[in-house]
Motif scaffolding. Sequence first.
Motif, short mmCIF file in Angstrom:
data_model
loop_
_atom_site.label_atom_id
_atom_site.label_comp_id
_atom_site.label_asym_id
_atom_site.label_seq_id
_atom_site.Cartn_x
_atom_site.Cartn_y
_atom_site.Cartn_z
N LYS A 83 8.06 -0.73 5.31
CA LYS A 83 8.50 0.24 6.30
C LYS A 83 7.33 1.06 6.82
O LYS A 83 6.41 1.39 6.08
CB LYS A 83 9.53 1.18 5.68
CG LYS A 83 10.92 0.59 5.55
CD LYS A 83 11.89 1.60 4.97
CE LYS A 83 13.32 1.05 4.98
NZ LYS A 83 14.26 1.96 4.29
N PHE A 103 6.58 4.47 9.75
CA PHE A 103 7.29 5.67 10.22
C PHE A 103 6.67 6.20 11.51
O PHE A 103 5.46 6.41 11.57
CB PHE A 103 7.23 6.74 9.14
CG PHE A 103 7.75 6.29 7.81
CD1 PHE A 103 9.07 6.47 7.45
CD2 PHE A 103 6.91 5.62 6.91
CE1 PHE A 103 9.56 6.02 6.23
CE2 PHE A 103 7.38 5.17 5.69
CZ PHE A 103 8.71 5.37 5.34
N THR A 156 0.86 -1.19 0.00
CA THR A 156 0.00 0.00 0.00
C THR A 156 0.89 1.24 0.00
O THR A 156 2.07 1.15 0.35
CB THR A 156 -0.93 0.02 1.23
OG1 THR A 156 -0.13 0.18 2.42
CG2 THR A 156 -1.75 -1.25 1.35
N PRO A 157 0.35 2.39 -0.39
CA PRO A 157 1.17 3.60 -0.40
C PRO A 157 1.73 3.93 0.99
O PRO A 157 1.07 3.67 1.99
CB PRO A 157 0.19 4.68 -0.86
CG PRO A 157 -0.87 3.97 -1.61
CD PRO A 157 -1.01 2.64 -0.92
N MET A 158 2.90 4.51 1.01
CA MET A 158 3.47 4.93 2.28
C MET A 158 2.89 6.27 2.71
O MET A 158 2.88 6.60 3.88
CB MET A 158 4.98 5.03 2.14
CG MET A 158 5.56 3.65 1.90
SD MET A 158 7.32 3.63 1.87
CE MET A 158 7.60 1.87 2.10
N ILE A 159 2.46 7.04 1.71
CA ILE A 159 1.81 8.33 2.00
C ILE A 159 0.31 8.16 1.81
O ILE A 159 -0.13 7.66 0.77
CB ILE A 159 2.31 9.43 1.05
CG1 ILE A 159 3.84 9.52 1.05
CG2 ILE A 159 1.69 10.78 1.41
CD1 ILE A 159 4.39 10.56 0.07
N LEU A 199 2.58 9.91 6.65
CA LEU A 199 3.25 8.64 6.38
C LEU A 199 2.61 7.58 7.27
O LEU A 199 2.30 7.84 8.44
CB LEU A 199 4.74 8.76 6.71
CG LEU A 199 5.54 9.75 5.87
CD1 LEU A 199 7.02 9.71 6.28
CD2 LEU A 199 5.41 9.43 4.38
N ARG A 200 2.43 6.40 6.75
CA ARG A 200 1.80 5.34 7.54
C ARG A 200 2.65 5.03 8.77
O ARG A 200 3.87 5.02 8.70
CB ARG A 200 1.58 4.09 6.70
CG ARG A 200 2.87 3.41 6.29
CD ARG A 200 2.56 2.24 5.36
NE ARG A 200 3.80 1.55 5.02
CZ ARG A 200 3.98 0.84 3.91
NH1 ARG A 200 3.01 0.72 3.03
NH2 ARG A 200 5.13 0.25 3.66
#
Lengths: 440, 440
Positions: free
Chosen positions: B110, B112, B47-50, B80-81
């Motif tokens: 990753k 954050f 999935t998107p990090m943002i 950010l996730r």
Amino acid sequence: MAKQQVVTPSILPGFLELLPQEQMVFNEMLETIKKTYETYGFIPLDTPMIEKSEVLLAKSGGETAKQVYRFNKGENDLSLRFDLTVPLARYVSQHFGELTFPFKRYHIGKVFRGEKPQKGRFREFYQCDIDIIGFESLSVINDAEILSVIYSTFKALGFSDFTIRLNNRKILNGFFESLEVADKAEVLRTIDKIEKIGRAAVADELKALGLSEGAAGRVLDFVGIKGSCSDVIKKLRGLSVNNEMFTEGIDELELVINYIDAFKVPSGNYTVDLTIARGLDYYTGTIYETILNQYPSIGSVCSGGRYDNLAQNYTTKKLPGVGISIGLSRLFYQLREAGVLGESKKATPSQILVIPMKETMAQSLELATKIRACGIAAEIYFNEGKIGKKFAYADKLGIPYAVVVGEDEVNSGKYKLKAMATGEQQELDIDRIIQELKAR
Amino acid sequence: MAKQQVVTPSILPGFLELLPQEQMVFNEMLETIKKTYETYGFIPLDTPMIEKSEVLLAKSGGETAKQVYRFNKGENDLSLRFDLTVPLARYVSQHFGELTFPFKRYHIGKVFRGEKPQKGRFREFYQCDIDIIGFESLSVINDAEILSVIYSTFKALGFSDFTIRLNNRKILNGFFESLEVADKAEVLRTIDKIEKIGRAAVADELKALGLSEGAAGRVLDFVGIKGSCSDVIKKLRGLSVNNEMFTEGIDELELVINYIDAFKVPSGNYTVDLTIARGLDYYTGTIYETILNQYPSIGSVCSGGRYDNLAQNYTTKKLPGVGISIGLSRLFYQLREAGVLGESKKATPSQILVIPMKETMAQSLELATKIRACGIAAEIYFNEGKIGKKFAYADKLGIPYAVVVGEDEVNSGKYKLKAMATGEQQELDIDRIIQELKAR
């Protein structure tokens, strides 16, 4: 209880998110690229996605700086990485004393650019990079090896009809120097457009840049040189341009071409193309572009080149290198749009669905555990319900086999292995089932 | 030319960056976890990090919200996730109609968190999550399977002396309900500290929370129940607590325990531990913690549990689930600190270094190309120099074999394969070299 408040689930425009069956295809491509890179001895690297702005943006200006996701947290001025090259330069400079040179690394990871969203352009996307970094010098044979990596990668991805375009910036720069062109970078950018806007328009632009009619004509003749690699080399030498850089560029190009054969790259998969220049200013030698011949509109799917100095913003050490990058998110998106990826039905790694009956639950778990112990992905269907629904689950996920574990099966030790695609059933014991699954 | 301006290359505190030999170990762990998850049929997800802040932060408050990296770009409020669970909830709600349930996904990526940096705590770190999401209901046997995944994963990572601690929140909640404890969450949090602060201190805290002397004593007796899994079940039933939730919890725990055997999880690797509660409020049934018995100070290396409803912020559909998470960056860091990882010398995937002489370059490339075509990672040393320097390169990177390609070798077709660790040389033709490398 108060009425439940629900936020509509959605993601931002310009971000790519895949459904399971697409994700499986994407991951397979990623895995293929990774495996190929490793086969050439590239070392995996991973760097933080968030870096200090002062470090990450040490050089960048203009368009790049505008696209960067930059923000503050506490007292820190932070930025999300916008490529994998700047982090590599920072990494190599920072850890210089602990690395062995030539340093060959690959890096597959997401980068972030707050671009205007448009078809096939993403704000968060995967890059798959390799670079070979030398200390003080780096043999040009590496440039031939990089071309071989491009070939092997796209071959492994299932392509055969693709062309790697090869050029050398020294040839271009030397040639322009011999013509006393003032703004070489502008001329390079103009030439780069020849496929889009045509010869006549390029000639006009060249003249607008201050080239004489004659010089513009010679530039067009030069970029019009075509033929086999050895032909092109011969024609270039035939131009009798009296410029050291020009000659050096031809020598390098010839050396690269001479070694490509030994890497077993078929001659149909590469060509010298004097029109490619790669806009970026930091390439100083060999440059590459890669075109899928059946989908030229996608543009270059893998580009890169040789640069004199990777990390001048972070160290006074001279670190020449050569590398390439595949923009995987964009490539995947474009291939999907072009219908190249086909319709994958596989939405799970599972090779088999084990279907227990109520009274055979323990034996079903044991069966699945045995299969998994052989490294085969197996799933167990725990929900109760009609058998048809259970087979439908296997079908929907594209699981190729199913096995129903009834009491008879447990007693006899023989299980009916059903191939979901054909409906065919084979009565097999557990070892044979494992053999059958492994053989796939 | 002006004096070169250099920015000191560095990364932010609280971020993990590894040298090649460490990265190799890290990636191997990650790969092992991934393979194990896939063996159980979990589907990869990305999935998107943002994400949109309004979506990602639909629920979170307090500590989490403070830690989130949140910023604006253009008109967008972005974050950010900070974990992989909220994106899962969003994903499942958003794509509900296109998913098949039970939906089993793994996600390695990753996340954050702008925490205060401290030893072993990172601001950007890998989580390795699996979850099984049901639609409306989800069999408790899944909870046994999840325990089996934990076992297989740590076994595959090379551990054998670890204990998976198992509990059920319904037992805890039901028991407290029967004692008419007002603030169950507070009592749970207090019990969670029993290992750290001891029984007496917990008793004091319980009384401070308003429990009578007697009730506090019964709580301590309750969490003091020890023994084999079946003993604990028996003792729990023996308490004769008249509470439906309590009984349901025992039934679920018993069912999980009954099936663990069939998954071939050794009884030495799991235990019922009534003191674990997992701080998070959303667990509603089975809960897990995992302790490396030789390194208890690391704390739980894999935790998770059952929840009634994954995605109530995004959908009115009821989506019960069960899942676990491994914080890989932290685990890696702690194992390294504890000296468990040993000193890996391997800093490249390469199995062999091919060393050409000037006159055998083409044949050396062909040799390497043949080896690579068999899927074996091979590197070619292009730099010129003394042979000792070339072998030293192989040594530094931990490449296990080297082969010098001289003219004699090319003429005879026999190459001296040198094992770098022992210095031993074998004279072999190319096919035997490949066999030898494959056998490793």
